[in-house]
Design a protein around this motif. Structure first.
Motif, PDB file in Angstrom:
ATOM      1  N   VAL A  31      71.130 -23.717 215.864  1.00  0.00           N
ATOM      2  CA  VAL A  31      71.177 -24.449 217.137  1.00  0.00           C
ATOM      3  C   VAL A  31      69.779 -24.934 217.501  1.00  0.00           C
ATOM      4  N   TYR A  32      68.794 -24.057 217.391  1.00  0.00           N
ATOM      5  CA  TYR A  32      67.402 -24.387 217.707  1.00  0.00           C
ATOM      6  C   TYR A  32      66.922 -25.614 216.937  1.00  0.00           C
ATOM      7  N   GLN A  33      67.350 -25.718 215.687  1.00  0.00           N
ATOM      8  CA  GLN A  33      66.930 -26.854 214.868  1.00  0.00           C
ATOM      9  C   GLN A  33      67.755 -28.109 215.116  1.00  0.00           C
ATOM     10  N   GLY A  34      68.791 -28.006 215.923  1.00  0.00           N
ATOM     11  CA  GLY A  34      69.627 -29.156 216.200  1.00  0.00           C
ATOM     12  C   GLY A  34      70.615 -29.471 215.094  1.00  0.00           C
ATOM     13  N   LEU A  35      70.878 -28.505 214.235  1.00  0.00           N
ATOM     14  CA  LEU A  35      71.810 -28.718 213.127  1.00  0.00           C
ATOM     15  C   LEU A  35      73.262 -28.583 213.571  1.00  0.00           C
ATOM     16  N   VAL A  36      73.498 -27.759 214.580  1.00  0.00           N
ATOM     17  CA  VAL A  36      74.844 -27.547 215.104  1.00  0.00           C
ATOM     18  C   VAL A  36      74.794 -27.568 216.623  1.00  0.00           C
ATOM     19  N   GLU A  37      75.940 -27.843 217.225  1.00  0.00           N
ATOM     20  CA  GLU A  37      76.057 -27.786 218.681  1.00  0.00           C
ATOM     21  C   GLU A  37      76.453 -26.368 219.067  1.00  0.00           C
ATOM     22  N   ASP A  38      75.820 -25.837 220.093  1.00  0.00           N
ATOM     23  CA  ASP A  38      76.052 -24.455 220.497  1.00  0.00           C
ATOM     24  C   ASP A  38      77.340 -24.344 221.308  1.00  0.00           C
ATOM     25  N   THR A  39      78.410 -23.961 220.640  1.00  0.00           N
ATOM     26  CA  THR A  39      79.687 -23.715 221.312  1.00  0.00           C
ATOM     27  C   THR A  39      80.203 -22.357 220.863  1.00  0.00           C
ATOM     28  N   PRO A  40      80.950 -21.663 221.720  1.00  0.00           N
ATOM     29  CA  PRO A  40      81.528 -20.374 221.304  1.00  0.00           C
ATOM     30  C   PRO A  40      82.453 -20.525 220.092  1.00  0.00           C
ATOM     31  N   GLU A  41      83.215 -21.609 220.055  1.00  0.00           N
ATOM     32  CA  GLU A  41      84.122 -21.834 218.923  1.00  0.00           C
ATOM     33  C   GLU A  41      83.336 -22.033 217.629  1.00  0.00           C
ATOM     34  N   GLY A  42      82.261 -22.797 217.708  1.00  0.00           N
ATOM     35  CA  GLY A  42      81.428 -23.026 216.532  1.00  0.00           C
ATOM     36  C   GLY A  42      80.812 -21.744 216.029  1.00  0.00           C
ATOM     37  N   GLN A  43      80.332 -20.917 216.948  1.00  0.00           N
ATOM     38  CA  GLN A  43      79.732 -19.652 216.541  1.00  0.00           C
ATOM     39  C   GLN A  43      80.768 -18.732 215.912  1.00  0.00           C
ATOM     40  N   ARG A  44      81.959 -18.665 216.474  1.00  0.00           N
ATOM     41  CA  ARG A  44      83.020 -17.837 215.881  1.00  0.00           C
ATOM     42  C   ARG A  44      83.372 -18.338 214.477  1.00  0.00           C
ATOM     43  N   PHE A  45      83.463 -19.661 214.318  1.00  0.00           N
ATOM     44  CA  PHE A  45      83.763 -20.215 212.994  1.00  0.00           C
ATOM     45  C   PHE A  45      82.653 -19.861 212.011  1.00  0.00           C
ATOM     46  N   PHE A  46      81.408 -19.984 212.427  1.00  0.00           N
ATOM     47  CA  PHE A  46      80.258 -19.669 211.580  1.00  0.00           C
ATOM     48  C   PHE A  46      80.302 -18.209 211.140  1.00  0.00           C
ATOM     49  N   GLU A  47      80.538 -17.296 212.079  1.00  0.00           N
ATOM     50  CA  GLU A  47      80.613 -15.878 211.735  1.00  0.00           C
ATOM     51  C   GLU A  47      81.770 -15.598 210.771  1.00  0.00           C
ATOM     52  N   GLY A  48      82.901 -16.296 210.963  1.00  0.00           N
ATOM     53  CA  GLY A  48      84.016 -16.166 210.030  1.00  0.00           C
ATOM     54  C   GLY A  48      83.672 -16.696 208.655  1.00  0.00           C
ATOM     55  N   ALA A  49      82.922 -17.803 208.605  1.00  0.00           N
ATOM     56  CA  ALA A  49      82.506 -18.372 207.323  1.00  0.00           C
ATOM     57  C   ALA A  49      81.608 -17.394 206.569  1.00  0.00           C
ATOM     58  N   ILE A  50      80.750 -16.704 207.296  1.00  0.00           N
ATOM     59  CA  ILE A  50      79.889 -15.696 206.658  1.00  0.00           C
ATOM     60  C   ILE A  50      80.757 -14.599 206.049  1.00  0.00           C
ATOM     61  N   GLN A  51      81.740 -14.125 206.801  1.00  0.00           N
ATOM     62  CA  GLN A  51      82.627 -13.079 206.278  1.00  0.00           C
ATOM     63  C   GLN A  51      83.424 -13.570 205.068  1.00  0.00           C
ATOM     64  N   ARG A  52      83.952 -14.785 205.145  1.00  0.00           N
ATOM     65  CA  ARG A  52      84.722 -15.334 204.023  1.00  0.00           C
ATOM     66  C   ARG A  52      83.836 -15.538 202.791  1.00  0.00           C
ATOM     67  N   SER A  53      82.566 -15.835 203.004  1.00  0.00           N
ATOM     68  CA  SER A  53      81.662 -16.088 201.870  1.00  0.00           C
ATOM     69  C   SER A  53      81.412 -14.830 201.045  1.00  0.00           C
ATOM     70  N   GLN A  54      81.609 -13.676 201.637  1.00  0.00           N
ATOM     71  CA  GLN A  54      81.341 -12.423 200.927  1.00  0.00           C
ATOM     72  C   GLN A  54      82.339 -12.162 199.809  1.00  0.00           C
ATOM     73  N   THR A  55      83.536 -12.743 199.907  1.00  0.00           N
ATOM     74  CA  THR A  55      84.540 -12.528 198.867  1.00  0.00           C
ATOM     75  C   THR A  55      84.683 -13.729 197.951  1.00  0.00           C
ATOM     76  N   TRP A  56      83.998 -14.811 198.249  1.00  0.00           N
ATOM     77  CA  TRP A  56      84.081 -16.027 197.443  1.00  0.00           C
ATOM     78  C   TRP A  56      83.185 -15.890 196.226  1.00  0.00           C
ATOM     79  N   ARG A  57      83.640 -16.325 195.089  1.00  0.00           N
ATOM     80  CA  ARG A  57      82.909 -16.120 193.833  1.00  0.00           C
ATOM     81  C   ARG A  57      82.395 -17.413 193.213  1.00  0.00           C
ATOM     82  N   GLY A  58      82.169 -18.454 193.963  1.00  0.00           N
ATOM     83  CA  GLY A  58      81.731 -19.734 193.422  1.00  0.00           C
ATOM     84  C   GLY A  58      80.228 -19.830 193.266  1.00  0.00           C
ATOM     85  N   TYR A  59      79.667 -18.989 192.437  1.00  0.00           N
ATOM     86  CA  TYR A  59      78.214 -18.935 192.282  1.00  0.00           C
ATOM     87  C   TYR A  59      77.611 -20.252 191.795  1.00  0.00           C
TER      88      TYR A  59
END
Length: 108
Positions: A31-59
């Protein structure tokens, strides 16, 4: 995997933050860098993406960082064409300044 000299600002920003240890701080830095807009929905999606990335194997596609960047782009939470940031020099500098500023606010 995309070589660091071809990274964009989003990719380098995701590499300099602690995605596993502090997703909230990582989001605030984007958000600080202006890459994303600071919304609660965006933050929840981002946190979910981090969790989903832990099981993804596309190295070959950039690992967890590549997965998260693609998720954000697919969800249209940021612009597709990010400024280039070869080897992450800009993001590293921005992160140091941001951390210093954040620390001063907490202690000041």
């Amino acid at each position: 995997m995309i070589l660091p000299r071809y990274w964009d600002r989003l990719t380098t920003s995701l590499h300099v933050v602690d995605l596993q240890g502090n997703a909230d701080e990582a989001w605030r830095f984007l958000v600080y860098q202006g890459l994303v807009e600071d919304t609660p929905e965006g933050q929840r999606f981002f946190e979910g993406a981090i969790q989903r990335s832990q099981t993804w194997r596309g190295y070959e596609s950039g690992g967890a960082v590549g997965f998260i960047a693609n998720e954000l782009k697919n969800e249209r939470l940021l612009e597709f064409n990010q400024p280039r940031d070869p080897d992450g020099h800009g993001a590293k500098r921005a992160f140091r300044l941001w951390k210093r500023r954040s620390l001063e606010r907490r202690t000041g």
